[in-house]
Design a protein around this motif. Sequence first.
Motif, PDB file in Angstrom:
ATOM      1  N   ASN A  59       0.860  -1.185   0.000  1.00  0.00           N
ATOM      2  CA  ASN A  59       0.000   0.000   0.000  1.00  0.00           C
ATOM      3  C   ASN A  59       0.892   1.230   0.000  1.00  0.00           C
ATOM      4  O   ASN A  59       1.633   1.456   0.962  1.00  0.00           O
ATOM      5  N   LEU A  60       0.854   2.006  -1.069  1.00  0.00           N
ATOM      6  CA  LEU A  60       1.633   3.252  -1.154  1.00  0.00           C
ATOM      7  C   LEU A  60       0.654   4.412  -1.156  1.00  0.00           C
ATOM      8  O   LEU A  60       0.088   4.749  -2.199  1.00  0.00           O
ATOM      9  N   PHE A  61       0.442   4.995   0.005  1.00  0.00           N
ATOM     10  CA  PHE A  61      -0.588   6.035   0.133  1.00  0.00           C
ATOM     11  C   PHE A  61       0.066   7.393   0.374  1.00  0.00           C
ATOM     12  O   PHE A  61       0.694   7.604   1.408  1.00  0.00           O
ATOM     13  N   PHE A  62      -0.103   8.265  -0.623  1.00  0.00           N
ATOM     14  CA  PHE A  62       0.463   9.612  -0.531  1.00  0.00           C
ATOM     15  C   PHE A  62      -0.624  10.630  -0.172  1.00  0.00           C
ATOM     16  O   PHE A  62      -0.433  11.826  -0.324  1.00  0.00           O
ATOM     17  N   GLU A  63      -1.764  10.134   0.239  1.00  0.00           N
ATOM     18  CA  GLU A  63      -2.870  10.978   0.705  1.00  0.00           C
ATOM     19  C   GLU A  63      -3.608  10.158   1.760  1.00  0.00           C
ATOM     20  O   GLU A  63      -3.650   8.932   1.667  1.00  0.00           O
ATOM     21  N   ASP A  64      -4.217  10.847   2.743  1.00  0.00           N
ATOM     22  CA  ASP A  64      -4.839  10.147   3.874  1.00  0.00           C
ATOM     23  C   ASP A  64      -5.976   9.214   3.429  1.00  0.00           C
ATOM     24  O   ASP A  64      -6.651   9.473   2.428  1.00  0.00           O
ATOM     25  N   SER A  65      -6.185   8.192   4.215  1.00  0.00           N
ATOM     26  CA  SER A  65      -7.263   7.230   3.938  1.00  0.00           C
ATOM     27  C   SER A  65      -7.556   6.426   5.197  1.00  0.00           C
ATOM     28  O   SER A  65      -6.643   6.084   5.942  1.00  0.00           O
ATOM     29  N   THR A  66      -8.814   6.144   5.428  1.00  0.00           N
ATOM     30  CA  THR A  66      -9.204   5.176   6.475  1.00  0.00           C
ATOM     31  C   THR A  66      -9.725   3.908   5.808  1.00  0.00           C
ATOM     32  O   THR A  66      -9.170   2.826   5.942  1.00  0.00           O
ATOM     33  N   ARG A  67     -10.825   4.050   5.056  1.00  0.00           N
ATOM     34  CA  ARG A  67     -11.531   2.895   4.506  1.00  0.00           C
ATOM     35  C   ARG A  67     -10.720   2.160   3.439  1.00  0.00           C
ATOM     36  O   ARG A  67     -10.572   0.930   3.497  1.00  0.00           O
ATOM     37  N   THR A  68     -10.212   2.898   2.465  1.00  0.00           N
ATOM     38  CA  THR A  68      -9.592   2.227   1.311  1.00  0.00           C
ATOM     39  C   THR A  68      -8.334   1.479   1.729  1.00  0.00           C
ATOM     40  O   THR A  68      -8.145   0.308   1.375  1.00  0.00           O
ATOM     41  N   ARG A  69      -7.474   2.161   2.477  1.00  0.00           N
ATOM     42  CA  ARG A  69      -6.205   1.515   2.844  1.00  0.00           C
ATOM     43  C   ARG A  69      -6.472   0.310   3.751  1.00  0.00           C
ATOM     44  O   ARG A  69      -5.903  -0.768   3.552  1.00  0.00           O
ATOM     45  N   THR A  70      -7.358   0.501   4.732  1.00  0.00           N
ATOM     46  CA  THR A  70      -7.643  -0.608   5.653  1.00  0.00           C
ATOM     47  C   THR A  70      -8.268  -1.770   4.909  1.00  0.00           C
ATOM     48  O   THR A  70      -7.913  -2.938   5.137  1.00  0.00           O
ATOM     49  N   SER A  71      -9.188  -1.483   4.010  1.00  0.00           N
ATOM     50  CA  SER A  71      -9.868  -2.616   3.363  1.00  0.00           C
ATOM     51  C   SER A  71      -8.968  -3.325   2.364  1.00  0.00           C
ATOM     52  O   SER A  71      -9.080  -4.544   2.201  1.00  0.00           O
ATOM     53  N   PHE A  72      -8.053  -2.608   1.710  1.00  0.00           N
ATOM     54  CA  PHE A  72      -7.078  -3.311   0.879  1.00  0.00           C
ATOM     55  C   PHE A  72      -6.194  -4.219   1.748  1.00  0.00           C
ATOM     56  O   PHE A  72      -5.871  -5.352   1.357  1.00  0.00           O
ATOM     57  N   THR A  90       5.854   9.698   5.679  1.00  0.00           N
ATOM     58  CA  THR A  90       6.993   9.072   6.361  1.00  0.00           C
ATOM     59  C   THR A  90       7.923   8.374   5.372  1.00  0.00           C
ATOM     60  O   THR A  90       8.815   7.629   5.763  1.00  0.00           O
ATOM     61  N   SER A  91       7.706   8.615   4.068  1.00  0.00           N
ATOM     62  CA  SER A  91       8.554   7.985   3.053  1.00  0.00           C
ATOM     63  C   SER A  91       9.606   8.984   2.574  1.00  0.00           C
ATOM     64  O   SER A  91       9.587  10.162   2.952  1.00  0.00           O
ATOM     65  N   SER A  92      10.493   8.520   1.698  1.00  0.00           N
ATOM     66  CA  SER A  92      11.531   9.405   1.166  1.00  0.00           C
ATOM     67  C   SER A  92      10.991  10.400   0.136  1.00  0.00           C
ATOM     68  O   SER A  92      11.750  11.226  -0.378  1.00  0.00           O
ATOM     69  N   VAL A  93       9.682  10.353  -0.127  1.00  0.00           N
ATOM     70  CA  VAL A  93       9.056  11.410  -0.925  1.00  0.00           C
ATOM     71  C   VAL A  93       9.251  12.759  -0.217  1.00  0.00           C
ATOM     72  O   VAL A  93       9.432  13.803  -0.850  1.00  0.00           O
ATOM     73  N   SER A  94       9.266  12.708   1.133  1.00  0.00           N
ATOM     74  CA  SER A  94       9.479  13.953   1.899  1.00  0.00           C
ATOM     75  C   SER A  94      10.886  14.521   1.675  1.00  0.00           C
ATOM     76  O   SER A  94      11.155  15.673   1.991  1.00  0.00           O
ATOM     77  N   LYS A  95      11.798  13.693   1.124  1.00  0.00           N
ATOM     78  CA  LYS A  95      13.158  14.185   0.817  1.00  0.00           C
ATOM     79  C   LYS A  95      13.292  14.531  -0.666  1.00  0.00           C
ATOM     80  O   LYS A  95      14.391  14.778  -1.141  1.00  0.00           O
ATOM     81  N   GLU A  97      12.103  12.472  -3.313  1.00  0.00           N
ATOM     82  CA  GLU A  97      12.013  11.343  -4.253  1.00  0.00           C
ATOM     83  C   GLU A  97      10.677  11.409  -4.989  1.00  0.00           C
ATOM     84  O   GLU A  97       9.644  11.742  -4.383  1.00  0.00           O
ATOM     85  N   THR A  98      10.679  11.057  -6.273  1.00  0.00           N
ATOM     86  CA  THR A  98       9.424  11.108  -7.032  1.00  0.00           C
ATOM     87  C   THR A  98       8.548   9.904  -6.672  1.00  0.00           C
ATOM     88  O   THR A  98       9.043   8.867  -6.193  1.00  0.00           O
ATOM     89  N   LEU A  99       7.247  10.046  -6.975  1.00  0.00           N
ATOM     90  CA  LEU A  99       6.313   8.935  -6.734  1.00  0.00           C
ATOM     91  C   LEU A  99       6.743   7.712  -7.535  1.00  0.00           C
ATOM     92  O   LEU A  99       6.683   6.571  -7.052  1.00  0.00           O
ATOM     93  N   ILE A 100       7.165   7.951  -8.764  1.00  0.00           N
ATOM     94  CA  ILE A 100       7.513   6.827  -9.641  1.00  0.00           C
ATOM     95  C   ILE A 100       8.765   6.126  -9.128  1.00  0.00           C
ATOM     96  O   ILE A 100       8.818   4.888  -9.067  1.00  0.00           O
ATOM     97  N   ASP A 101       9.775   6.886  -8.732  1.00  0.00           N
ATOM     98  CA  ASP A 101      10.973   6.246  -8.166  1.00  0.00           C
ATOM     99  C   ASP A 101      10.608   5.463  -6.904  1.00  0.00           C
ATOM    100  O   ASP A 101      11.080   4.337  -6.696  1.00  0.00           O
ATOM    101  N   THR A 102       9.774   6.062  -6.073  1.00  0.00           N
ATOM    102  CA  THR A 102       9.362   5.384  -4.835  1.00  0.00           C
ATOM    103  C   THR A 102       8.674   4.061  -5.171  1.00  0.00           C
ATOM    104  O   THR A 102       9.016   3.006  -4.620  1.00  0.00           O
TER     105      THR A 102
END
Length: 342
Positions: A59-72, A90-95, A97-102
């Motif tokens: 699960n790579l979530f770059f936006e908040d979620s309750t239902r979708t992330r939990t149910s996956f 909390t990923s290296s996107v904060s440093k 890194e692009t979404l695609i590289d991540t």
Amino acid sequence: MVKTAPAASTDHAAHLLGLQGMPAAELRGLLGAAWRMDQRLRREPASCRDALSGRVVANLFFEDSTRTRTSFSVAAKRLGAEVVELIGSTSSVSKGETLIDTARNVASMGVAAVVTRTKQSGGAHGIARAFDTLGPACAVINAGDGRHEHPTQGLLDALTIAEALDRLESFDFTGLSVAIVGDVISSRVARSNVAALTTLGARVTLVGPPAMAPASLSALAPGVEVGHDLDAVLPRADAVMMLRIQFERAGEGNPAPGEMPRKLPAMASVREYRERYALTTERAGRLKPGAVVLHPGPINRGLELDQSVADGPASVILRQVALGVAVRAAALARCVLGREAF
Ligand code: CP
């Protein structure tokens, strides 16, 4: 559409990126698989336990979620997969890194499917394109990309409507009228629903103030209507899908928990919005007999939907959430194992 990815390192890998343009037969096939999955998970869960045994779902979530992330996560675990969770903040996107590289780095660890949510429209599509051209071979499932699409939400909404309104045999929604109400312009849920519901034969009306439901949205699919008078549409609707006002996409910030927002995007006041577009207790009393109320969540209780309606007899909101597990399990099985899996 479920698109096959070439040179899969898994037995089979495909992507589920959106419902726009998905043929009716494919849509009905996915809904049928999700319904069968729901029955199996409830009646014979042990028969599903090894389906994705030895596979990893990320699960790579770059936006908040309750239902979708939990149910996956729940769905993947019910099929025997291991699940890893990467949250954007909390990923290296904060440093930088692009979404695609991540995504490519995570997938390189031998992951069978990446489930991704991005703030950017087209985020999942960009990751899928990169996987297909640069590798690694890995399925991509779109868990919501900006205002664009949220395909598993569209599927679980269609499945909920089919169950509630007795269309499970055919998934043919001809003769059904569905109203999608509120901040339609910001809503990826609305776009996926319009695609699915019109393809299945429903009459779809988008309702909201002109800034949230502009006439141009009628171009989303043939036959889609746009209206600004909820009271005129409500009596004929078999299903009413209420949408959250997405303050974050309007740059307004979210109200504190339990507080009402001071200002609505593109609307004069909360009072005016409630008067014209909320599904209040009084307005719900004028629903057609047998009509159902849906909401993808999270709900702004007391704004677009009254407490008594959200928790009342016409509400199928928690059934949407429950069926979300089966839909996501079916999507994972289909993308990782292929069409014949369930
Ligand atoms: N419906 C939906 O996408 O909810 P979450 O944002 O909690 O995943």
